[in-house]
Write a protein that holds these residues in place. Structure first.
Motif, mmCIF file in Angstrom:
data_model
loop_
_atom_site.group_PDB
_atom_site.id
_atom_site.type_symbol
_atom_site.label_atom_id
_atom_site.label_comp_id
_atom_site.label_asym_id
_atom_site.label_seq_id
_atom_site.Cartn_x
_atom_site.Cartn_y
_atom_site.Cartn_z
ATOM 1 N N GLU A 234 46.546 28.371 41.182
ATOM 2 C CA GLU A 234 46.571 26.952 41.578
ATOM 3 C C GLU A 234 46.030 26.376 40.508
ATOM 4 N N LEU A 235 44.874 26.961 40.258
ATOM 5 C CA LEU A 235 43.843 26.009 39.454
ATOM 6 C C LEU A 235 43.514 26.664 37.929
ATOM 7 N N LEU A 236 43.636 28.054 37.722
ATOM 8 C CA LEU A 236 43.222 28.703 36.619
ATOM 9 C C LEU A 236 44.395 29.232 35.922
ATOM 10 N N HIS A 237 44.153 29.673 34.603
ATOM 11 C CA HIS A 237 45.074 30.540 33.885
ATOM 12 C C HIS A 237 43.933 31.344 33.080
ATOM 13 N N GLU A 238 44.581 32.643 32.859
ATOM 14 C CA GLU A 238 43.771 33.385 31.890
ATOM 15 C C GLU A 238 43.877 33.118 30.450
ATOM 16 N N THR A 239 44.821 32.175 30.047
ATOM 17 C CA THR A 239 44.828 31.732 28.775
ATOM 18 C C THR A 239 43.779 30.653 28.468
ATOM 19 N N GLU A 240 42.873 30.311 29.238
ATOM 20 C CA GLU A 240 42.071 29.237 29.090
ATOM 21 C C GLU A 240 40.644 29.729 28.545
ATOM 22 N N ALA A 241 39.908 29.537 27.660
ATOM 23 C CA ALA A 241 38.904 29.967 27.114
ATOM 24 C C ALA A 241 37.873 30.252 27.944
ATOM 25 N N GLY A 242 37.215 31.199 28.397
ATOM 26 C CA GLY A 242 36.105 31.529 29.085
ATOM 27 C C GLY A 242 36.687 31.901 30.517
ATOM 28 N N ILE A 243 37.813 32.031 30.776
ATOM 29 C CA ILE A 243 38.450 32.452 32.017
ATOM 30 C C ILE A 243 39.118 33.759 32.100
ATOM 31 N N TYR A 244 38.768 34.714 32.983
ATOM 32 C CA TYR A 244 39.170 36.297 33.042
ATOM 33 C C TYR A 244 39.596 36.540 34.442
ATOM 34 N N LEU A 245 40.860 36.744 34.370
ATOM 35 C CA LEU A 245 41.349 37.108 35.732
ATOM 36 C C LEU A 245 41.798 38.660 35.929
ATOM 37 N N VAL A 246 41.317 39.314 36.727
ATOM 38 C CA VAL A 246 41.396 40.655 36.928
ATOM 39 C C VAL A 246 41.892 41.057 38.189
ATOM 40 N N PRO A 247 42.545 42.409 38.272
ATOM 41 C CA PRO A 247 43.036 42.850 39.461
ATOM 42 C C PRO A 247 42.106 42.862 40.641
ATOM 43 N N PRO A 248 42.451 42.936 41.791
ATOM 44 C CA PRO A 248 41.242 42.977 42.860
ATOM 45 C C PRO A 248 40.745 44.523 42.699
ATOM 46 N N ASP A 249 39.807 44.688 43.483
ATOM 47 C CA ASP A 249 39.036 45.930 43.429
ATOM 48 C C ASP A 249 39.374 46.785 42.343
ATOM 49 N N ASP A 250 39.181 46.414 41.011
ATOM 50 C CA ASP A 250 39.321 47.143 39.847
ATOM 51 C C ASP A 250 37.983 46.961 39.079
ATOM 52 N N ALA A 251 37.108 47.994 39.261
ATOM 53 C CA ALA A 251 35.932 47.873 38.519
ATOM 54 C C ALA A 251 36.224 48.105 37.055
ATOM 55 N N LYS A 252 36.966 48.872 36.648
ATOM 56 C CA LYS A 252 37.465 49.283 34.951
ATOM 57 C C LYS A 252 37.836 47.833 34.406
ATOM 58 N N ALA A 253 38.553 47.036 35.181
ATOM 59 C CA ALA A 253 39.337 45.628 34.554
ATOM 60 C C ALA A 253 38.117 44.895 34.461
ATOM 61 N N LEU A 254 37.297 44.438 35.571
ATOM 62 C CA LEU A 254 36.129 43.958 35.610
ATOM 63 C C LEU A 254 35.184 44.099 34.465
ATOM 64 N N ALA A 255 34.957 45.536 34.169
ATOM 65 C CA ALA A 255 33.880 45.857 33.041
ATOM 66 C C ALA A 255 34.474 45.534 31.711
#
Length: 296
Positions: A234-255
């Motif tokens: 509702e607020l963010l999208h991953e196409t915005e510079a500096g924003i990274y949205l990752v799946p929940p409970d996913d350490a590899k995606a966070l890394a």
């Protein structure tokens, strides 16, 4: 007065005010913010849903929703959940973002240049509760435990003992854990970080809310990694510079998101992100949302 506004937590206040508001013919607007039942029973799992305490909490919240004329939550996703939980007509609910205080989280100077060999500083602050997904952060730290990241964790809470045991068993290099800092100093810690972390829990609540820290980091103009969810979309999208949205409970995606930022760090301009999002999240904007949706 024409409206009585009851802030969080107002379960008992709404019930006490109800007869007086009816006598005066005024509306009660209840800013629920978060569901007490969802927090205690479903998210933090402090008691089973079959426990009499859970029934009592649900009954209290159900009654309070009937006493209020209008109910405010922080996201449309959260409002839809609350409507289904207590069988409330959707037109009785509205959503207003939490926002943040720009005087406490001012726009920070741009990130300074950093040599490739210099460690990246990653900051998380908050309560160690299931919603925040602290274990996912620790696991991501292990995946990147090569000395290239300085991890700073600020907080304590429900999952603290487990996190401590996990770190004692398998320590992470360059990880600093500070139990707490004064609220007024959070901006200074954000300023020292290259990138900040939101939440990564897989609980239902984590998909329904946008935590305060997300708004605070955005107002400061710092890059952010947080879990993808209907609420945050509702607020963010991953196409915005500096924003990274990752799946929940996913350490590899966070890394992977941290590595992706490290590879593009020099191109990040915090003011661009700030200018785009500030009109939706600063104090004036939140006040305008509240006035237009609740008080008009």
């Amino acid at each position: 007065h024409e409206v009585v506004v009851v802030p969080y937590m107002g379960h008992f206040d709404v019930l006490i005010l109800w007869p007086f508001a009816r006598l005066r013919g005024t509306r009660i607007v209840w800013d629920v913010f978060i569901s007490l039942y969802n927090t205690v029973v479903e998210d933090r799992r402090m008691v089973s849903k079959y426990n009499p305490v859970a029934w009592s909490v649900y009954a209290l919240e159900w009654l309070a929703t009937r006493a209020a004329d209008q109910i405010v939550l922080d996201t449309s996703a959260h409002a839809a959940y609350f409507s289904a939980l207590h069988r409330i007509p959707e037109q009785k609910l509205t959503a207003v973002f939490v926002g943040a205080e720009e005087e406490k989280f001012p726009l920070l100077p741009p990130l300074s240049s950093k040599a490739e060999s210099e460690p990246l500083t990653v900051l998380f602050y908050g309560q160690f509760i299931p919603l925040h997904g602290t274990e996912t952060i620790i696991e991501a730290a292990r995946l990147l435990d090569d000395g290239s990241i300085n991890w700073v964790l600020i907080g304590r809470g429900q999952d603290e003992a487990h996190v401590r045991a996990t770190l004692d068993e398998t320590p992470v290099r360059n990880l600093t854990w500070i139990h707490w800092v004064p609220y007024e100093e959070l901006s200074e810690w954000i300023a020292r970080a290259d990138i900040c972390l939101g939440v990564f829990g897989e609980t239902a609540k984590a998909s329904l809310v946008i935590p305060n820290k997300v708004f605070q980091v955005l107002l400061a103009g710092r890059p952010l990694i947080t879990r993808d969810s209907p609420a945050v979309r509702e607020l963010l999208h991953e196409t915005e510079a500096g924003i990274y949205l990752v799946p929940p409970d996913d350490a590899k995606a966070l890394a992977d998101a941290i590595v992706a930022f490290r590879n593009s760090r020099e191109q990040f301009v915090g003011k661009v992100l700030y200018d785009k999002l500030r009109p939706r999240v600063d104090t004036l904007s939140i006040g305008r949302q509240f006035r237009e949706q609740v008080l008009m």
